[in-house]
Design a protein around this motif. Structure first.
Motif, short mmCIF file in Angstrom:
data_model
loop_
_atom_site.label_atom_id
_atom_site.label_comp_id
_atom_site.label_asym_id
_atom_site.label_seq_id
_atom_site.Cartn_x
_atom_site.Cartn_y
_atom_site.Cartn_z
N LEU B 74 107.22 51.90 -16.04
CA LEU B 74 108.22 53.37 -16.83
C LEU B 74 109.41 52.56 -17.58
O LEU B 74 109.64 51.55 -17.07
CB LEU B 74 109.02 53.77 -15.43
N GLU B 75 110.28 53.06 -18.20
CA GLU B 75 111.02 52.74 -19.36
C GLU B 75 112.33 52.60 -18.27
O GLU B 75 112.29 54.24 -17.40
CB GLU B 75 111.70 53.72 -20.49
N PRO B 76 113.34 51.41 -18.24
CA PRO B 76 114.17 51.54 -16.61
C PRO B 76 115.01 52.34 -17.41
O PRO B 76 116.02 52.48 -16.28
CB PRO B 76 114.50 50.25 -16.93
N ILE B 77 115.63 52.54 -18.20
CA ILE B 77 116.86 53.15 -18.27
C ILE B 77 116.87 54.51 -17.48
O ILE B 77 117.74 55.30 -16.84
CB ILE B 77 117.69 53.16 -19.81
N THR B 78 115.72 55.06 -18.81
CA THR B 78 115.45 56.56 -17.65
C THR B 78 115.02 56.55 -16.65
O THR B 78 115.13 58.10 -15.14
CB THR B 78 113.93 56.61 -18.25
N LEU B 79 114.42 55.78 -15.92
CA LEU B 79 113.53 55.28 -14.58
C LEU B 79 115.07 55.06 -13.64
O LEU B 79 115.30 55.95 -12.36
CB LEU B 79 113.26 54.36 -13.53
N LEU B 80 116.25 54.19 -13.99
CA LEU B 80 117.61 54.89 -13.25
C LEU B 80 118.13 55.61 -13.54
O LEU B 80 118.69 55.93 -12.54
CB LEU B 80 118.31 53.34 -13.58
N THR B 81 117.83 56.60 -14.40
CA THR B 81 118.48 57.85 -14.34
C THR B 81 118.14 58.68 -13.12
O THR B 81 118.86 58.99 -12.44
CB THR B 81 118.72 58.16 -15.88
N ALA B 82 116.64 58.64 -13.08
CA ALA B 82 115.67 59.36 -12.03
C ALA B 82 116.36 58.98 -11.04
O ALA B 82 116.51 59.07 -9.90
CB ALA B 82 114.93 58.79 -12.29
N ILE B 83 117.12 57.47 -10.35
CA ILE B 83 117.18 57.14 -8.94
C ILE B 83 118.65 57.35 -8.97
O ILE B 83 118.76 57.85 -7.59
CB ILE B 83 116.73 55.64 -9.26
N ALA B 84 119.68 57.26 -9.72
CA ALA B 84 120.45 58.22 -10.00
C ALA B 84 121.23 58.90 -9.04
O ALA B 84 121.90 59.81 -7.98
CB ALA B 84 121.46 57.73 -11.40
N SER B 85 120.13 59.84 -9.91
CA SER B 85 119.96 61.87 -8.71
C SER B 85 119.65 61.38 -7.30
O SER B 85 119.85 62.42 -6.62
CB SER B 85 118.95 62.05 -9.52
N ALA B 86 119.33 60.43 -7.28
CA ALA B 86 118.75 60.52 -5.69
C ALA B 86 119.17 59.62 -5.02
O ALA B 86 118.77 59.04 -3.56
CB ALA B 86 117.18 60.23 -5.97
N THR B 87 120.43 59.06 -5.09
CA THR B 87 121.34 57.74 -4.50
C THR B 87 122.65 58.45 -4.89
O THR B 87 123.10 59.00 -5.60
CB THR B 87 121.11 56.59 -5.22
N GLN B 88 123.77 57.09 -4.04
CA GLN B 88 124.88 57.68 -3.97
C GLN B 88 125.72 57.04 -4.05
O GLN B 88 126.48 56.28 -4.99
CB GLN B 88 125.73 58.68 -2.46
N ARG B 89 125.13 55.48 -3.69
CA ARG B 89 126.06 54.56 -4.03
C ARG B 89 125.56 53.14 -4.96
O ARG B 89 126.35 52.05 -5.72
CB ARG B 89 126.98 53.88 -2.69
N VAL B 90 124.71 52.62 -4.70
CA VAL B 90 123.46 51.93 -5.29
C VAL B 90 123.06 51.57 -6.43
O VAL B 90 123.58 52.37 -7.10
CB VAL B 90 122.22 51.51 -4.86
N GLY B 91 123.98 50.37 -6.76
CA GLY B 91 123.90 49.77 -8.85
C GLY B 91 122.77 49.85 -9.14
O GLY B 91 121.69 49.71 -8.21
N ALA B 111 125.97 54.07 -21.54
CA ALA B 111 127.04 55.25 -21.21
C ALA B 111 126.66 56.04 -20.77
O ALA B 111 127.33 56.99 -19.27
CB ALA B 111 128.02 55.69 -22.79
N SER B 112 125.36 57.14 -20.61
CA SER B 112 125.53 57.81 -20.58
C SER B 112 124.94 58.40 -19.06
O SER B 112 125.26 58.52 -17.45
CB SER B 112 123.89 58.88 -21.13
N LEU B 113 123.46 56.64 -18.27
CA LEU B 113 123.46 56.79 -17.32
C LEU B 113 124.65 56.34 -16.52
O LEU B 113 124.95 57.06 -15.19
CB LEU B 113 122.93 54.81 -17.17
N ASP B 114 126.27 55.46 -17.01
CA ASP B 114 127.54 54.95 -16.45
C ASP B 114 128.21 56.69 -15.79
O ASP B 114 128.23 57.14 -14.46
CB ASP B 114 128.35 54.16 -16.82
N HIS B 115 128.28 57.77 -16.78
CA HIS B 115 128.28 59.21 -16.50
C HIS B 115 127.64 59.44 -15.43
O HIS B 115 127.98 60.04 -14.49
CB HIS B 115 128.96 59.61 -18.04
N ILE B 116 126.17 59.54 -15.57
CA ILE B 116 125.51 60.52 -14.82
C ILE B 116 125.55 59.55 -13.75
O ILE B 116 125.27 60.24 -11.99
CB ILE B 116 124.19 59.97 -15.28
N GLY B 119 129.57 55.83 -12.41
CA GLY B 119 129.90 54.51 -12.57
C GLY B 119 128.82 53.19 -11.74
O GLY B 119 129.39 52.43 -11.04
N ARG B 120 127.92 53.45 -12.12
CA ARG B 120 127.16 51.88 -10.68
C ARG B 120 126.15 51.47 -11.59
O ARG B 120 125.17 51.20 -11.79
CB ARG B 120 125.96 53.17 -10.05
#
Lengths: 447, 447
Positions: B74-91, B111-116, B119-120
């Motif tokens: 999977l493309e990693p920026i989209t993948l990490l955005t999906a992970i952002a929604s399932a976690t609270q703290r991990v970078g 910038a979107s990933l950092d907002h979403i 700050g991770r």
């Protein structure tokens, strides 16, 4: 169960609101425009009301008139990925530019979104009409309209074959033999064209929908031809039933010429409704927003549509029709004709014109009680003007809720809109077929 | 509370596993490599154990040797955005290429990933070492190493100023006056360089971290100089303590020459541990994976590192050292020296060499009981070789769990690793400052 043809309804989420001055209204959520949970909540409401999809516009540049209006936004593919995690069924349509994005990169982003959302991705294909974008991408000038569409056609050829480059059953994953993938089902695309040279294959597997749904919004001659050839859903702006009917008939006719089935192209005009229990209250509601308009801003918006700066003119004087060169429109092609039609039909002052356009940037604004809105939707739907609508609430979130809670139940009662989803993908919601890989067809044809 | 210097630990998630043959092992989850919930679960485990970040590699091309190993992703920026929604703290650290992505587009995505993610976000800056990528982006050939780094330096200048282009306090949002933004705090960057012409400003507001964390992994001379100038975290591959110490000292020394504080650069070597209760069992575990290696695949991997194809050679014969041109390495620069060091030190057969590299593509593979792993980590950490580690489990998910459940508690007991997060952003976890906008500094300097 009724087998009656069903409306498609999208929720077009514009950060923050479709009415250009709504951010100044007390009901606005302008303070949440960069808060992802705001958009997740809006999409959850769309899903609760069984909408086909949520849709986000986009452009890779900051507009000049940011002083007077909210023009910042999250990047839509990442935003929709975050929304995918907070929803299960609603379709997710993001705008992206064929002029300013590499096809290999865009193919990966949308393929990931389609995987992550289990088949809910749609791509709104734009060539980008904002001239400022060129300056963010090293181009001496924004490419002219015709050239942008030429590039877009080649782009579609490239990206379609990238999405098809790994056949659905290429994965073997056999630990015993040690064969992970059947390389006979993974294809280089070897594209060599005027604008692109792309070898492929894509480094991601074929997606749940095969390809994301192709969405398009152009209304120029180039735009219509492009849409008839490629688009599976079309967002379009019309002020009158007659204009929408002409567009609808033209697209379906052109699609047949490309050997496409007309029912595989959904035409969805925009509608921006001010809804209240009586006509007088609805009009009053609309006025509440219109008094907040700032002419400095409205005139920059108008300039983008018609290519003419009216800053020096008397707002309450007549629109200077004689200054417009009908042939050489330098504004947004899809809006120029629409604005000139209003001018010629209604002979508005400049102030009246910008108020007319403030509601939804040229889309159909209608005020009235819920029954009237539903009647109009039904009329367009049943008289060859629309397969559904792109709902553009003047303000958010309340403007959406009123439509969903007061108009949608009427449409449902009339048998025009689903009570629940019957499928899981955006293609299912729109009634679109899942395309086979072009490469597997090729193999079959040769065999 | 101990004020002792703390380890940073990242979880490097490689789809599906770091050991090249692990997908053939019974413990592997190779059937879930395109399932977003798999990655969300892995990231949740990292967060439960208070890791600093999860990290994903990337490259915009499909590797040639897909028959023998899992190379889809999977493309990693989209993948990490999906992970952002399932976690609270991990970078959330994604790799992206300065050679094959437009800076304006990449600035928006991160910038979107950092907002979403509140700050991770971290950006692993690569110039892309895969020559196949060029063919997906219309280039006649992959740009040479030095030119890629020249472009990368200019890229960093552009993207940094894009992220800074809207000052933190530019938003006014005053409905009464009708002023949405203070345009005096939104800046065009007007970059005009050899590789890029970018006007800006970015069309998104400044992000929670100001900028995503700058991560880098180059080990060539160009790569080290780049890292010392720009990187805030460095992922690096070393087989020996001495090699890691030399790298660590060199980077911190070079950073001082750029007027940077050495504690604002975290150096994190990779470690790929096979863990069992005794040394014999750990070695046996490693053997279980090594017998699954397919030489056809291993030799293509080796070719990428050293630029030489050994397919025709006797696997159990000596490595043909005389065929290697030490000066003109055409492989991956950061791996070439490392492989040659192994060859010169250990005089392996070809089979022994590829087994040595199969564990984690040249990273430090260590087998033993938990105490031994912890001892080694502590030794590197306390002897000028590392500020933390990039943990690369040989297989997933079990290989991560064993490390987290058996090694991390020992490190914690020794006061080397956090019991809980003390901040919310990736910068907080790494102990990095939030940078002020370059434009606000400029204004202050002039005033």
């Amino acid at each position: 169960m009724s087998a009656r043809r069903q409306l498609s309804l999208n929720f077009f989420i514009y950060p923050d609101d479709h009415h250009e001055a709504a951010w100044r209204h007390r009901s606005s959520a302008a303070n949440r425009i960069l808060d992802v949970t705001y958009y997740q909540e809006l999409a959850q409401r769309a899903e609760a009301h069984k909408f086909d999809a949520v849709f986000f516009a986009d452009g890779p540049a900051l507009a000049d008139n940011v002083r007077y209006a909210q023009r910042f936004r999250l990047e839509p593919i990442t935003l929709l990925t975050a929304i995918a995690s907070a929803t299960q069924r609603v379709g997710l349509i993001a705008t992206a530019s064929t002029t300013y994005t590499e096809p290999y990169n865009l193919a990966r982003l949308f393929a990931s979104l389609d995987h992550i959302s289990s088949g809910r991705a749609g791509w709104n294909i734009v060539t980008t009409s904002t001239p400022q974008a060129a300056q963010n991408f090293g181009l001496p000038e924004h490419p002219p309209h015709h050239e942008r569409y030429e590039r877009a056609r080649e782009y579609l050829d490239v990206i379609t074959r990238l999405w098809d480059s790994r056949e659905d059953d290429a994965l073997v994953n056999d630990p015993i033999s040690g064969v992970f993938a059947d390389t006979g089902k993974i294809h280089a695309i070897n594209h060599l064209g005027k604008h692109f040279r792309v070898r492929g294959p894509l480094n991601i597997s074929r997606t749940p929908q095969g390809r994301p749904v192709y969405v398009q919004a152009g209304s120029s001659d180039d735009g219509r031809a492009f849409a008839a050839r490629f688009a599976e859903a079309i967002f379009t702006a019309h002020q009158t039933l007659a204009s929408a009917q002409e567009f609808y008939a033209d697209i379906k006719r052109q699609a047949r010429a490309f050997d496409r089935s007309p029912d595989q192209i959904k035409i969805l005009p925009g509608i921006s409704p001010f809804i209240a229990s009586t006509q007088i209250e609805a009009d009053r509601l609309q006025d509440e927003f219109n008094v907040l308009i700032q002419p400095e801003y409205s005139l920059t918006q108008l300039r983008q549509m018609i290519g003419l700066d009216l800053s020096g003119f008397d707002l309450d004087g007549p629109f200077p029709r004689h200054l417009i060169d009908t042939e050489g429109a330098s504004g947004v092609a899809s809006r120029f004709k629409l604005v000139m039609d209003i001018v010629d039909r209604e002979k508005p002052t400049i102030r009246q014109l910008v108020q007319r356009l403030a509601g939804a940037r040229g889309h159909w604004v209608i005020a009235g009680p819920p029954e009237k809105i539903a009647d109009n939707i039904q009329t367009w739907f049943e008289n060859g003007a629309a397969d559904g609508f792109n709902v553009m609430p003047p303000w958010l979130p309340g403007g959406f809720d009123i439509f969903a809670e007061q108009v949608v139940p009427i449409l449902r009662k009339r048998g025009l809109f689903r009570h629940d989803y019957t499928g899981t993908t955006l293609r299912d919601h729109y009634g679109l077929r899942r395309p086979a890989s072009l490469f597997s067809n090729l193999v079959r044809a040769i065999a």
